[in-house]
Design a protein around this motif. Structure first.
Motif, mmCIF file in Angstrom:
data_model
loop_
_atom_site.group_PDB
_atom_site.id
_atom_site.type_symbol
_atom_site.label_atom_id
_atom_site.label_comp_id
_atom_site.label_asym_id
_atom_site.label_seq_id
_atom_site.Cartn_x
_atom_site.Cartn_y
_atom_site.Cartn_z
ATOM 1 N N LEU A 1 6.776 0.500 1.447
ATOM 2 C CA LEU A 1 6.607 1.714 0.626
ATOM 3 C C LEU A 1 5.381 2.499 1.078
ATOM 4 O O LEU A 1 5.374 3.739 1.025
ATOM 5 C CB LEU A 1 6.485 1.334 -0.850
ATOM 6 N N TYR A 2 4.333 1.798 1.536
ATOM 7 C CA TYR A 2 3.161 2.508 2.049
ATOM 8 C C TYR A 2 3.494 3.201 3.366
ATOM 9 O O TYR A 2 3.058 4.327 3.628
ATOM 10 C CB TYR A 2 2.013 1.524 2.243
ATOM 11 N N PHE A 3 4.273 2.534 4.204
ATOM 12 C CA PHE A 3 4.627 3.129 5.490
ATOM 13 C C PHE A 3 5.443 4.405 5.319
ATOM 14 O O PHE A 3 5.307 5.346 6.109
ATOM 15 C CB PHE A 3 5.415 2.126 6.351
ATOM 16 N N VAL A 4 6.316 4.476 4.278
ATOM 17 C CA VAL A 4 7.180 5.657 4.103
ATOM 18 C C VAL A 4 6.569 6.665 3.136
ATOM 19 O O VAL A 4 7.226 7.658 2.806
ATOM 20 C CB VAL A 4 8.585 5.240 3.618
ATOM 21 N N GLY A 5 5.345 6.418 2.646
ATOM 22 C CA GLY A 5 4.656 7.438 1.866
ATOM 23 C C GLY A 5 4.882 7.394 0.371
ATOM 24 O O GLY A 5 4.358 8.264 -0.342
ATOM 25 N N VAL A 6 5.632 6.440 -0.158
ATOM 26 C CA VAL A 6 5.792 6.337 -1.611
ATOM 27 C C VAL A 6 4.455 5.936 -2.240
ATOM 28 O O VAL A 6 4.078 6.402 -3.305
ATOM 29 C CB VAL A 6 6.897 5.320 -1.965
ATOM 30 N N ILE A 7 3.728 5.036 -1.550
ATOM 31 C CA ILE A 7 2.381 4.648 -1.965
ATOM 32 C C ILE A 7 1.401 5.295 -0.997
ATOM 33 O O ILE A 7 1.524 5.125 0.228
ATOM 34 C CB ILE A 7 2.227 3.114 -1.953
ATOM 35 N N GLU A 8 0.443 6.042 -1.531
ATOM 36 C CA GLU A 8 -0.513 6.734 -0.673
ATOM 37 C C GLU A 8 -1.863 6.037 -0.620
ATOM 38 O O GLU A 8 -2.601 6.184 0.354
ATOM 39 C CB GLU A 8 -0.708 8.178 -1.173
ATOM 40 N N ASP A 9 -2.215 5.290 -1.630
ATOM 41 C CA ASP A 9 -3.517 4.639 -1.696
ATOM 42 C C ASP A 9 -3.418 3.232 -1.122
ATOM 43 O O ASP A 9 -2.721 2.372 -1.667
ATOM 44 C CB ASP A 9 -3.993 4.581 -3.148
ATOM 45 N N ASN A 10 -4.121 2.988 0.034
ATOM 46 C CA ASN A 10 -4.080 1.647 0.625
ATOM 47 C C ASN A 10 -5.123 0.718 0.015
ATOM 48 O O ASN A 10 -5.292 -0.421 0.453
ATOM 49 C CB ASN A 10 -4.276 1.721 2.132
ATOM 50 N N GLY A 11 -5.845 1.196 -1.005
ATOM 51 C CA GLY A 11 -6.817 0.333 -1.675
ATOM 52 C C GLY A 11 -6.182 -0.831 -2.405
ATOM 53 O O GLY A 11 -6.837 -1.858 -2.633
ATOM 54 N N ILE A 12 -4.901 -0.689 -2.797
ATOM 55 C CA ILE A 12 -4.235 -1.801 -3.500
ATOM 56 C C ILE A 12 -4.126 -3.021 -2.601
ATOM 57 O O ILE A 12 -4.196 -4.164 -3.067
ATOM 58 C CB ILE A 12 -2.844 -1.376 -4.012
ATOM 59 N N PHE A 13 -3.990 -2.802 -1.292
ATOM 60 C CA PHE A 13 -3.877 -3.935 -0.370
ATOM 61 C C PHE A 13 -5.218 -4.654 -0.235
ATOM 62 O O PHE A 13 -5.250 -5.875 -0.042
ATOM 63 C CB PHE A 13 -3.378 -3.461 0.991
ATOM 64 N N ILE A 14 -6.314 -3.890 -0.333
ATOM 65 C CA ILE A 14 -7.630 -4.534 -0.286
ATOM 66 C C ILE A 14 -7.784 -5.489 -1.464
ATOM 67 O O ILE A 14 -8.250 -6.629 -1.318
ATOM 68 C CB ILE A 14 -8.743 -3.465 -0.293
ATOM 69 N N ASN A 15 -7.362 -5.057 -2.646
ATOM 70 C CA ASN A 15 -7.454 -5.929 -3.833
ATOM 71 C C ASN A 15 -6.572 -7.161 -3.692
ATOM 72 O O ASN A 15 -6.962 -8.279 -4.061
ATOM 73 C CB ASN A 15 -7.060 -5.140 -5.082
ATOM 74 N N ILE A 16 -5.352 -6.957 -3.158
ATOM 75 C CA ILE A 16 -4.427 -8.094 -2.989
ATOM 76 C C ILE A 16 -5.002 -9.107 -2.000
ATOM 77 O O ILE A 16 -5.015 -10.323 -2.252
ATOM 78 C CB ILE A 16 -3.045 -7.598 -2.524
ATOM 79 N N ILE A 17 -5.503 -8.607 -0.867
ATOM 80 C CA ILE A 17 -6.018 -9.512 0.165
ATOM 81 C C ILE A 17 -7.266 -10.229 -0.327
ATOM 82 O O ILE A 17 -7.471 -11.424 -0.057
ATOM 83 C CB ILE A 17 -6.294 -8.723 1.460
ATOM 84 N N LYS A 18 -8.134 -9.533 -1.057
ATOM 85 C CA LYS A 18 -9.324 -10.193 -1.596
ATOM 86 C C LYS A 18 -8.942 -11.326 -2.540
ATOM 87 O O LYS A 18 -9.578 -12.383 -2.567
ATOM 88 C CB LYS A 18 -10.198 -9.170 -2.322
ATOM 89 N N ASP A 19 -7.895 -11.106 -3.332
ATOM 90 C CA ASP A 19 -7.451 -12.154 -4.250
ATOM 91 C C ASP A 19 -6.853 -13.335 -3.487
ATOM 92 O O ASP A 19 -7.129 -14.497 -3.801
ATOM 93 C CB ASP A 19 -6.421 -11.580 -5.226
#
Length: 808
Positions: A172-190
């Motif tokens: 969804l991030y690759f096709v532009g539905v999700i624009e904020d990549n900060g959510i992945f930072i939170n997921i990876i930190k967890d």
């Protein structure tokens, strides 16, 4: 032959063309996929959402919308087109939250991700509040809170759900539905939090998720992306900053180092547990259920963790093609296998093909070397003799020598080096090199893709090849001579007829040469068979170390797979009354085992199967066969061919049913190798325990005198009774000289010399000891009695009281 070469070349060219076509098709498929993502991304970033007037014209009934929302829980590639048509025809503006929850609850497989991306893109382009709600719903999978339902949920289902959700978020991030990549930072930190390392199941799940993320989202980590230029340009346009890449990379590296430390600590604890288990095994012969279960648990945990870090995990999609070639994909199953990508495996339980799509492990995904554990051969093994040897090495100084004398030690330990007497080709050591050369030759495109397997040994192949080449050369020379004569005679004939006749004659000559080659091969095989028969007939006569060593070297010149089998069969069928041959046969097996690994394994398998058969039969017949079998195993144990574990298992089987023939078998085993095992440092404790059990059984059971004597003899042969050392008398030199004269030197020729020497002694000091020695005449020889009497008469001339004392 030429036709076959042409066909093989044509086949190789055909396969090469097929590979090229598949590679081109794959590249085209990747290009189309990237182009589709680029177009979809542009549409999603700048959506042209319909106004409220247009949405009012669509169906907004509760019944229709509820039906559509139910279908959103079952998204897959087959239903995608129909579902998208229905979504275009309904107004979901009042049911966006319900649609989001349906998509979040859907059980998506890897093959359904792209269909879900298309549907989410359509809803994103229509409804403004869809994307924020979808992001919140999907993030709940990773941050569920502390509700009881989540805590009680099945861990495997949760892990699969997290994996599919993470893939969906990335797409969804690759096709532009999700624009904020900060959510992945939170997921990876967890996921990379060190707190999760305390929970082993959570660690396994996080490792697979991180490996999947690192493979699918290499752009987030700043890793190079292999592929076409259009793919690189697409990832560059995602707008991931250098600081964000550093953040991702740092989190992954720190977590990888933490997992490596955990892996090494588990490896150390596993080794410690193996060390303790080896002590218990040597002392008691078996592990308690608690120790075995705890070891198995730790070993499985270590293996699983190590595989996730350095071996790769794979997702298996069950697929069965129908007659029209349409792939019908069913439920995804999980399996951990070796890290090859795209392997096709045949599962016997189902009989259908499973397509295995590989997901690289964390180390490979991060372009890092997998962790290397300390080298030792005991990892993931419970029983090790070397571990025990280190523990009992301290006590080895108190143990007796393993062998009674140097000759026995030389017989069992000093084996001839076959490589010094026999060429390496005959030992089969150059087979690997030859096979490598043939495989390299087969890989060339000009040769055929498949050839027959060669099972004959190199030596035999060399003989056969030389025979074939010789016969073919003879055939060619004959052909050349006859061809010249025919050309001179038949110059006037038509060229077409000449060619036809020449071809027919060539075919006939080729048949003749082939027949000659086959006859020579049969002769060679026949001569080799007769040589082996003669060698096997000499086996029973090899009753010395030199004879059996010589026969072993001679066999190496007849080495082949079939001959090795015949030799093993002959060794196994040693006459049951010829027990004296067993040490020499065992020496032959031990010598051959250095170069021919299959000989001892085949013989041991046959002996073990025979032992189990004879023991399970439980009849009181074939006692000689049973004794021959167990003594053979014992002799092989002394050559360290059969493991102590096999010997102890045979002994334990006999002790479990300590009656009749089992008593004879157990005692013969102890007589053969019991002393060796008792004196060996690594098995002394276990052997001592077995001997104690043996004596307890003897005392408990009412054995007949023969069996009782057998048991005592076997016990004391292994463990002789402790005796105090003899204290030899310390005599003064003068007394030793008197004893030497009387009991050693005295004979007819030396009687006068002995008399003179006795007269020279200090008589006052020696008279009492001389009288004592004369009274112990029984310690000398019977023929010396009259000489002692003569000495008494000779001394009476000078010492009357001495003669009277002797007579008294």
């Amino acid at each position: 032959m030429d036709n076959q070469e042409d066909e093989s070349r044509a086949g190789g060219d055909h396969h090469g063309k097929q590979d090229d076509e598949e590679a081109v098709a794959r590249l085209e498929e990747i290009k189309k996929s990237i182009e589709g993502k680029v177009a979809l991304r542009q549409t999603n970033l700048n959506p042209e959402r319909p106004d409220s007037g247009f949405l009012r014209t669509l169906d907004s009934s509760i019944k229709r919308n509820t039906a559509v929302i139910k279908k959103l829980k079952q998204i897959n590639e087959e239903l995608k087109e129909g579902l998208m048509e229905e979504l275009r025809s309904v107004n979901l503006s009042k049911f966006v939250s319900e649609a989001v929850s349906a998509i979040c609850d859907a059980k998506l497989k890897s093959s359904d991700i792209q269909a879900a991306v298309q549907i989410c893109s359509l809803l994103h382009q229509r409804y403004k509040d869809f994307s924020p709600s979808l992001i919140q719903g999907l993030l709940k999978v990773f941050f569920p809170g502390k509700s009881g339902d989540d805590l009680d949920a099945d861990r495997n289902l949760k892990a699969m759900k997290k994996r599919s959700t993470l893939k969906l978020l990335l797409e969804l991030y690759f096709v532009g539905v999700i624009e904020d990549n900060g959510i992945f930072i939170n997921i990876i930190k967890d996921l990379t939090s060190t707190e999760h390392l305390k929970d082993r199941d959570a660690t396994q799940t996080n490792l697979t998720l991180l490996a999947s993320f690192a493979r699918q989202g290499r752009v987030f980590l700043g890793l190079p992306v292999s592929g076409q230029e259009i793919q690189e340009e697409f990832f560059k346009g995602l707008g991931i900053t250098a600081d964000q890449k550093k953040t991702f990379r740092k989190a992954f590296n720190l977590y990888y180092d933490a997992v490596t430390e955990l892996l090494q600590s588990e490896h150390a604890s596993l080794r410690q547990m193996e060390h303790e288990n080896a002590k218990i095994l040597n002392a008691k012969g078996e592990l308690s259920e608690e120790n075995a279960s705890s070891y198995e648990k730790l070993r499985k945990s270590y293996d699983h963790l190590y595989r996730n870090v350095s071996s790769g995990e794979f997702e298996i999609t069950y697929s069965k093609d129908n007659m029209f070639g349409i792939s019908i994909v069913s439920e995804v199953q999980k399996l951990t296998v070796a890290p090859e990508v795209g392997v096709i495996a045949l599962i016997p339980e189902f009989g259908d093909l499973y397509q295995i799509n590989g997901y690289q492990d964390l180390a490979e995904a991060l372009d890092m070397q997998p962790p290397v554990m300390p080298e030792d051969s005991h990892t993931t093994r419970v029983t090790t003799g070397d571990d025990a040897s280190s523990t009992s090495g301290k006590e080895s100084s108190n143990l007796e020598a393993i062998w009674d004398d140097d000759d026995t030690r030389a017989f069992y330990e000093c084996l001839p080096d076959l490589r010094a007497f026999v060429p390496a080709v005959l030992l089969g050591e150059s087979e690997s090199k030859a096979s490598e050369q043939t495989s390299k030759a087969q890989e060339q495109p000009t040769e055929s893709s498949s050839e027959a397997d060669q099972s004959t040994p190199v030596a035999q192949d060399a003989v056969d090849i030389s025979a074939d080449s010789g016969t073919l050369q003879e055939g060619k020379s004959v052909e050349k001579g006859k061809d010249k004569e025919e050309k001179d005679k038949e110059k006037t004939k038509d060229p077409d007829k000449e060619k036809g006749k020449e071809k027919e004659k060539e075919k006939e000559k080729e048949k003749d040469t082939d027949k000659k080659g086959e006859n020579e091969k049969e002769k060679l095989k026949g001569s080799e068979g007769t040589n082996l028969d003669a060698l096997l007939q000499r086996l029973p006569g090899c009753v010395s170390r030199d004879l059996i060593d010589q026969l072993t070297v001679e066999f190496c010149y007849l080495n082949s797979k079939s001959n090795r089998k015949r030799l093993v069969r002959a060794l196994f069928n040693v006459p049951r009354t010829s027990l004296e041959l067993l040490p020499y046969y065992s020496r032959m097996v031990a010598t051959l085992s250095t170069c021919m690994k299959d000989v001892p394994s085949m013989l041991l398998q046959m002996l073990e199967e025979e032992f189990n058969f004879l023991i399970n039969k439980k009849d009181q017949m074939n006692i000689e066969t049973k004794i021959r079998n167990i003594r053979f195993i014992g002799e092989l144990c002394k050559f360290k061919i059969s493991s102590p574990g096999l010997v102890f298992s045979c002994l334990k089987t006999c002790l479990d049913d300590f009656t009749h023939h089992n008593i004879d078998v157990a005692c013969n085993l102890l007589e053969t190798c019991g002393r060796f095992l008792y004196r060996s440092p690594e098995t002394t404790i276990r052997m001592a325990n077995m001997l104690e059990i043996l004596m307890r059984l003897k005392n408990v059971k009412n054995l007949d005198p023969r069996h009782s004597t057998l048991v005592e003899n076997a016990y004391y042969l292994c463990k002789p009774p402790e005796r105090s050392a003899r204290v030899s008398k310390v005599r003064p030199p003068l007394h030793q000289y008197i004893r030497k004269l009387l009991f050693t030197d005295l004979d007819k020729s030396s009687i006068e010399h002995v008399l003179r020497q006795l007269r020279k002694l200090p008589w006052i000091e020696c008279e009492s000891y001389l009288l004592k020695c004369f009274m112990k005449v029984h310690k000398g020889k019977y023929g010396q009695i009259h000489l002692i009497a003569s000495l008494t008469a000779g001394l009476s001339r000078y010492h009357d009281e001495f003669a009277v004392a002797v007579v008294d």
